[in-house]
Motif scaffolding. Sequence first.
Motif, mmCIF file in Angstrom:
data_model
loop_
_atom_site.group_PDB
_atom_site.id
_atom_site.type_symbol
_atom_site.label_atom_id
_atom_site.label_comp_id
_atom_site.label_asym_id
_atom_site.label_seq_id
_atom_site.Cartn_x
_atom_site.Cartn_y
_atom_site.Cartn_z
ATOM 1 N N THR A 109 0.798 -1.192 -0.206
ATOM 2 C CA THR A 109 0.048 0.001 0.004
ATOM 3 C C THR A 109 0.838 1.389 0.026
ATOM 4 O O THR A 109 0.613 2.357 -0.767
ATOM 5 N N TRP A 113 2.973 1.558 -3.264
ATOM 6 C CA TRP A 113 2.047 1.897 -4.451
ATOM 7 C C TRP A 113 1.580 3.447 -4.398
ATOM 8 O O TRP A 113 1.474 4.035 -5.415
ATOM 9 N N ASN A 114 1.090 3.802 -3.351
ATOM 10 C CA ASN A 114 0.644 5.137 -2.941
ATOM 11 C C ASN A 114 1.519 6.029 -3.344
ATOM 12 O O ASN A 114 1.386 7.061 -4.055
ATOM 13 N N ASN A 115 2.724 5.913 -2.810
ATOM 14 C CA ASN A 115 3.887 7.122 -3.068
ATOM 15 C C ASN A 115 4.389 7.032 -4.611
ATOM 16 O O ASN A 115 4.334 8.152 -5.029
ATOM 17 N N VAL A 124 2.113 6.438 -6.950
ATOM 18 C CA VAL A 124 0.944 7.280 -7.591
ATOM 19 C C VAL A 124 1.307 8.769 -7.379
ATOM 20 O O VAL A 124 1.155 9.682 -8.294
ATOM 21 N N LEU A 175 -5.505 4.844 -5.986
ATOM 22 C CA LEU A 175 -4.787 4.457 -4.833
ATOM 23 C C LEU A 175 -5.151 3.300 -4.476
ATOM 24 O O LEU A 175 -6.288 2.814 -4.547
ATOM 25 N N SER A 211 -6.440 1.270 -0.658
ATOM 26 C CA SER A 211 -6.729 1.426 0.616
ATOM 27 C C SER A 211 -5.975 0.790 1.683
ATOM 28 O O SER A 211 -5.542 -0.220 1.147
ATOM 29 N N SER A 212 -5.720 1.204 2.757
ATOM 30 C CA SER A 212 -4.871 0.688 3.805
ATOM 31 C C SER A 212 -5.702 -0.341 4.691
ATOM 32 O O SER A 212 -7.127 -0.187 4.434
#
Length: 538
Positions: free
Chosen positions: A393, A396-398, A400, A530, A532-533
């Motif tokens: 998570t 990947w979000n970093n 994005v 994104l 989700s955590s």
Amino acid sequence: MAQSHHRRTVIIAPPPTPNGDLHVGHLAGPYLACDVYARYLRATGRDVIYTTGTDDSQTYVVASARRLGTTPEALADKSWHDIRSTLAATGMKVDGFAPFDDGYRGTVLDFVGALHAEGRFRQRTVRFPYSEKTGEFLMEGLVSGECPECLAESRGGLCEACGHPNNFDELINPRSTVDPADVLTTREATILVLPLEEYREQLTAYYASNSVKLRPHTRQLVSEVLARPLPDFPITYPTAWGIPAPFPETPGQTINAWVEGMPASMYCTAHAQRELGEEPAANDALWLSEQSIELVYFLGFDNVYFWGMTHLALLLAHQGRYITPAAIVSNEFYELENEKFSTSKGHVVWGRDLVAEVPRDLVRFYLALTAPEHQRTNFSRAALEKITNERLTVPWNNLVVRLGKALAELGAVGRPLPVSDEGRRRATTMIRRFESTYELNGYSLTRAADLIVGQLSRLQERSVQLANVLDGNAPTLLGDLFLEARTLLAAAAPILVDLADSAARSEDFEIELSVAACDVTQVVPFMLPLLSSTVSAG
């Protein structure tokens, strides 16, 4: 990658016993493995059916119903709906979840009736554990004892620990699973059996040609079984639960639930065809040899003997009418906090409960990463949260965020970006590596999930470097990163199904899991979704 010229693949997961819902241990075994493989085949343009149903005739249904104070019929009906719901909730895209109905029963009776008419069965008088208190013969899920092969605690018919069969009265110190205090005796009964020893030559030839496709533990079990006389396989049982046996030699008996495996799978396949808008000529039509489908089983090690020996012998007994499996992919047990899942002790995590608390992509990723492919592995809620956050998570979000920021700084939103030869080469290499984990000759959920982690880490590092590049090379560097991020998302799609679906809803993005998708000179940037955590319970 291979495209739609491949023959049709039928993927079978053993029908779960409807004596309860599916827990995480079930899902981490064949059901996720089947689903990911089916999604991969579809993504590469191949024709596939993934199907299963429920195994209502198992005596485990009777035993569980008695302990719960309900009827076997009521328990099986409730469990059928619960299991189907859980498969859907966890993203298992089964093409058809077959009912246990008259069509099912008719397919089983046609299958065994043809063998009976051809004289494939033999009468045998054998001894079973017997309850004087209830007046019942005990077998399969109704009796437990010590395995005569490995001495582990075992149910009747098969030992989960070593995988070897134990027929009739072979258990040591047999006990009733419903009433352990019941003092058992043994009594004779005359049943019908399939003499497996008559199929030794064909079974040996099959495994001589297919042993390279087997995982080591399965190969070991097959070798051990074939190294000794093959036991008779019971076709009928002197019990009331199950499909009534129509044979004059065995009045009042039922078909052994394990005999149903192949005709049940045929019926599940036909049911799936109907769900897909097809109309098979007969319930076994797609399994006929002339259809030349590729049949693949994914199953737990405890099912290997039945599916890999007795079921295979039943197919062979039809003398070339039906296809045989192209591959049997097994898995070991999945434990919960380093102990065996136990519904009776409350040591269990239900699949539907877990995905209600944790985004199912993270559940699927963690189950794939820790899949019990070659040895027992472990589910831990704390490890799920730690691993998915740190390895999936957050990186990947970093990625994005950095790609979006770089796109805005370059003023390249909505404009095609150039792709270099090196970018195309890296994207193609990524596809090839994922292909090596998804194709049957090297199929591994664990390596696929680990590959997602490795490639994501690499792309995140390159995105950090991009922030320091403001010269004329920036558009190409950014274009390469978008191509590789798109490739990673496509390759991870069979596991990260919701992330892929979110990306696919973007009009600028289409998931294509092929080398051809990497052979581009430019890429249109798109908004990556994104992840989700995890959400901790309580």
